[in-house]
Each structure stands twice: as structure tokens, then as C-alpha cells.
Motif scaffolding. Structure first.
Motif, PDB file in Angstrom:
ATOM      1  N   UNK B  81     -20.974  44.937  15.110  1.00 25.96           N
ATOM      2  CA  UNK B  81     -20.126  43.278  15.132  1.00 25.96           C
ATOM      3  C   UNK B  81     -19.646  42.732  16.503  1.00 25.96           C
ATOM      4  N   UNK B  82     -18.940  44.182  17.204  1.00 27.29           N
ATOM      5  CA  UNK B  82     -17.885  44.511  18.245  1.00 27.29           C
ATOM      6  C   UNK B  82     -18.475  43.741  19.530  1.00 27.29           C
ATOM      7  N   UNK B  83     -20.366  44.613  19.639  1.00 27.99           N
ATOM      8  CA  UNK B  83     -21.091  44.538  20.122  1.00 27.99           C
ATOM      9  C   UNK B  83     -21.603  42.777  20.708  1.00 27.99           C
ATOM     10  N   UNK B  84     -21.952  42.533  19.427  1.00 29.89           N
ATOM     11  CA  UNK B  84     -22.562  41.095  18.853  1.00 29.89           C
ATOM     12  C   UNK B  84     -21.365  40.193  19.370  1.00 29.89           C
ATOM     13  N   UNK B  85     -19.777  40.526  19.117  1.00 32.90           N
ATOM     14  CA  UNK B  85     -17.975  39.376  19.319  1.00 32.90           C
ATOM     15  C   UNK B  85     -18.578  40.048  21.086  1.00 32.90           C
ATOM     16  N   UNK B  86     -18.927  40.173  21.748  1.00 31.32           N
ATOM     17  CA  UNK B  86     -18.739  40.756  23.298  1.00 31.32           C
ATOM     18  C   UNK B  86     -19.845  40.060  23.481  1.00 31.32           C
ATOM     19  N   UNK B  87     -20.898  40.306  23.325  1.00 33.80           N
ATOM     20  CA  UNK B  87     -21.418  39.067  23.994  1.00 33.80           C
ATOM     21  C   UNK B  87     -21.756  37.976  24.108  1.00 33.80           C
ATOM     22  N   UNK B  88     -20.795  37.638  22.709  1.00 30.25           N
ATOM     23  CA  UNK B  88     -20.400  35.304  23.122  1.00 30.25           C
ATOM     24  C   UNK B  88     -18.948  34.729  23.362  1.00 30.25           C
ATOM     25  N   UNK B  89     -19.013  36.754  23.718  1.00 31.05           N
ATOM     26  CA  UNK B  89     -17.671  36.654  24.587  1.00 31.05           C
ATOM     27  C   UNK B  89     -16.354  35.972  23.558  1.00 31.05           C
ATOM     28  N   UNK B  90     -15.771  36.721  22.460  1.00 33.15           N
ATOM     29  CA  UNK B  90     -14.904  36.620  21.479  1.00 33.15           C
ATOM     30  C   UNK B  90     -14.472  37.249  21.088  1.00 33.15           C
ATOM     31  N   UNK B  91     -13.809  37.742  22.299  1.00 37.04           N
ATOM     32  CA  UNK B  91     -12.610  39.137  22.462  1.00 37.04           C
ATOM     33  C   UNK B  91     -11.302  39.199  21.903  1.00 37.04           C
ATOM     34  N   UNK B  92     -10.709  37.963  21.015  1.00 37.08           N
ATOM     35  CA  UNK B  92      -9.815  37.447  19.994  1.00 37.08           C
ATOM     36  C   UNK B  92     -10.031  37.473  18.468  1.00 37.08           C
ATOM     37  N   UNK B  93     -11.153  37.994  18.327  1.00 36.41           N
ATOM     38  CA  UNK B  93     -11.758  38.366  17.010  1.00 36.41           C
ATOM     39  C   UNK B  93     -11.721  40.305  17.007  1.00 36.41           C
ATOM     40  N   UNK B  94     -11.028  40.517  15.644  1.00 36.10           N
ATOM     41  CA  UNK B  94     -10.434  41.707  15.139  1.00 36.10           C
ATOM     42  C   UNK B  94     -11.303  42.858  14.730  1.00 36.10           C
TER      43      UNK B  94
END
Lengths: 97, 299
Positions: B81-94
Motif C-alpha cells: 500500500x505504501x509503495x502504491x501510494x508513493x507511486x501516485x504521490x499520495x504521501x498524506x495518507x497514513x
């Protein structure tokens, strides 16, 4: 929430009462005596330990206190933790108690 | 009104009418975990009591996005999930991975150790109810010595509890904490703090379980409180290697009025076959750890 993502085949939507009316599980019902309830006596936000410790989140911290009996499972933590002994557990069959 | 009194988020993310047992310690803890983490959180969890709480398709009782995964893969799922969120630049999500003690101490340990070593930016929460409660109270490596379970029905469990906190501490995590739902404000504050920190964070919640431990549902908070007051559970946090007692444990350490473990043991049905020798061993085990913590808290 309404938008459907085609990549997700099985997505659950949030709903109140996912397990049905969980009030049915209860054999003892919490009854609040407002003349002993600290927020009701002081007429301001105080105590509310029942709200704090309720595992279901069915107690509404208002004056007077409200308990949602439709979903209250009747665990009795509120009665146990009430410092003023305002909440008591009564058998479901009895009236008011 | 309680938001000013207790300084907590008033929003409820766990809807009433969920499937957990009466007086469940987990649902009390989870209520405050979600309050502290707020929106912009994704939860992932294996098959455990939490899956039961989240409910059956097509409805769920929690308003936070959640992903079910297989038993041993909680931390791996969170890494994805972290890798996926990083790939779409969503770093605000815990990203939060939650598993029980079976899914953490026994099965999930390799995925968790891997994710912690890689420094994946997520919070790992272990709710420790000291057994496989969801499947019918089987013994896990978190079960304390002297407890009866459905897989140790005649002889009580002979081995002491695994010290998972020390294993996780060895990974040099930026934040590690223990909490208890009997002290919801302490739990809330620690999760608010954990959310602000970057890197792999490990939280352990000592969750009392009425059917598994053999006590009346109304005593959940009392048992949780006794666990802390007898020193079975110590409330502390380790931030960048710095050890600090918090809440009730801090006052216990200052005043030195820790209760003997018998106060905790006598209230639970699972300890009914415990021998005197085992009780002494449990007390020794608690005292050794307690003295270690005291030494560390002094600096």
C-alpha cells in the motif's frame, strides 16, 4: 462513497447496524438515573466516563445523557465505571428498574 | 461536549451495531485508534477479530478504507500500500496494519520484521488479546504462563509470554509504544504522536477479551486497569531509543505501589488451574521485566 471503482470487484459500504440490531444481544439494560448523573447535576460537561469507556460508542454525551438502546449490547461497562452509580443494569423484562 | 473534557476527536469512525462481542476490549481500543488517526488513513488487517468487527460483505461498520489480506502478510500488504501510494504521490495518507497477537507474534513476524528493517513508512498495530480468540481461544506465543486455552486444556501453558517488544526494539524503530484500552486517553495520545512520526512504528495494545479470558463483559476496563497496576502490562513509549513511562505506569513507578499479580490472576477463569509455583514464576517474570524498565526509565 457512491462512486464505483471498476478495479474493485468486492467493496463493502459503511452501514449502521452491520450485524443487525445488536440491542437484541442484551439481557441486561443500562438505565441512567439523571438525579445522580454528574453532568446532569452540575449542568455542564463533566465526568462522561460512560461515553469514554463505551466499546460500542452508543452513549451520546449530552445533558441529559442518552443511550442508544437499539444498538447497546448491554455489556455493563458504563454501569461498572460510573463514579456516581447513576447507571444501573436492570433485567430486560423489568420496567424502568 | 466531551471533546473539551478529554481533548479527543469527537467523530466516531466505528458505527454502532458492529459484530464484536459484548464488552470487547478491541472495539474500545479500535474506537480510539480510529479517532486518533482520523481520515486519510488506510487500514489493512488479516483474518482476525478485527475482520469480524469490520463485518460481512456488502456492508462494513467502519468508515475508514480497509483492505483484507491473508494471515501472515499484514506487514507485506501494508508495504504494498505504501509503495502504491508513493507511486501516485499520495504521501498524506497514513497506512496502518493491524493484527492480533497470533498474526503478529506467531505468523506475521517475518513480514513485520522485513517491513521494519526496510523502514517502510507505516504504523503496525498489534492488539494483544493473548491467544487465538477469533477461532476459539487457542494457545499463542503471547499467552501468559498458567493460562488454560482450548489447545492447553488440561495442563496450563508452561512457557512465559514472548517479549515481542524487545524483538521490535531491536529493529531500531523511530517509535514504539504499549497502550491499554483501560486508559483511552493515553492510547489516543500515543496514536496522535505516532501519526506525526515517519518510518516504521510499532504499537502494542493489551486488549482484554471477556470470552477468552473468562470474566464478565462488564469487567473489561477493570481487568485492563489491573493488568497495568500489577505490572503485567507496562505503559511506555520508546522514541528514537529513548525510553519513557507514561500515564498510570509512570505514577506506579514513582510511588512504587505496584500490586501483586494475584489481584489480576484471581479474576480470570483462564488461570483457574494455575499452580502456586506458576504464580510465583509469573510474579518473578513480571518483577524482572519491571526492574529492567525502571532501570531504563532512570536513563
Amino acid at each position: 462513497m457512491k462512486k464505483k471503482d471498476t478495479n474493485i470487484s468486492a467493496m463493502a459500504t459503511p452501514a449502521v447496524g452491520e450485524a443487525g440490531k445488536t440491542g437484541d444481544w442484551r439481557d441486561m439494560r443500562p438505565v441512567c438515573d439523571h438525579s445522580k448523573c454528574i453532568p446532569s447535576i452540575k449542568k455542564k460537561a463533566a465526568c462522561f466516563l460512560c461515553w469514554l469507556y463505551c466499546p460500542e460508542g452508543v452513549i451520546k454525551a449530552t445533558i441529559p445523557l442518552e443511550i442508544d438502546l437499539e444498538y447497546c449490547k448491554g455489556c455493563g461497562i458504563c454501569a461498572e465505571e460510573c463514579p456516581g452509580k447513576a447507571i444501573t443494569m436492570v433485567n430486560e423484562g423489568e420496567k424502568n428498574g | 461536549m466531551p471533546e473539551n473534557l478529554f481533548k479527543v476527536n469527537i467523530e466516531e469512525y466505528m458505527l454502532p451495531g458492529q459484530r464484536a462481542c459484548q464488552g470487547c476490549g478491541l472495539s474500545l481500543a479500535y474506537r480510539y485508534v480510529l479517532k486518533a488517526l482520523r481520515e486519510n488513513t488506510i487500514v489493512t488487517f488479516p483474518a482476525c477479530c478485527l475482520t469480524v468487527l469490520h463485518g460481512l460483505y456488502p456492508t462494513t461498520s467502519v468508515t475508514i478504507p480497509a483492505l483484507n489480506c491473508t494471515l501472515a502478510s499484514t506487514a507485506a500488504s501494508a508495504s504494498g500500500l505504501v509503495a502504491g501510494l508513493n507511486a501516485v504521490n499520495r504521501t498524506d495518507i497514513t497506512v496502518v496494519a493491524i493484527a492480533g497477537d497470533g498474526g503478529t507474534f506467531d505468523m506475521g513476524i517475518q513480514a513485520l520484521s522485513g517491513a521494519a528493517e526496510r523502514g517502510t513508512d507505516f504504523i503496525y498495530v498489534c492488539y494483544d488479546n493473548e491467544g487465538y480468540m477469533n477461532t476459539g481461544t487457542q494457545r499463542s506465543s503471547a499467552t501468559p504462563m498458567g493460562a488454560l486455552t482450548s489447545t492447553t486444556p488440561v495442563l496450563t501453558k508452561q512457557q512465559p509470554k514472548k517479549d515481542m517488544l524487545r524483538i521490535m526494539e531491536a529493529h531500531d524503530l523511530p517509535y514504539l509504544a504499549t497502550t491499554s484500552p483501560a486508559y483511552p486517553i493515553d492510547l489516543y495520545d500515543k496514536f496522535v504522536k505516532a501519526k506525526r512520526i515517519k518510518g516504521a512504528r510499532y504499537m502494542q495494545i493489551a486488549v482484554p477479551c471477556p470470552p477468552g479470558w473468562g470474566y464478565a463483559p462488564k469487567d473489561t476496563v477493570r481487568i485492563g486497569r489491573l493488568a497495568v497496576e500489577t505490572g503485567i502490562v507496562a505503559l511506555f513509549e520508546i522514541e528514537d531509543g529513548k525510553f519513557r513511562f507514561t500515564g498510570r505506569t509512570k505514577t506506579l513507578a514513582e510511588k512504587g505501589n505496584k500490586l501483586p499479580v494475584i489481584n489480576y490472576v484471581e479474576r480470570q477463569g483462564r488461570f483457574r488451574k494455575m499452580s502456586i509455583e506458576q504464580l510465583r514464576q509469573l510474579q518473578r517474570w513480571v518483577d524482572t521485566r519491571w526492574n529492567e524498565y525502571l532501570k531504563r526509565a532512570e536513563g
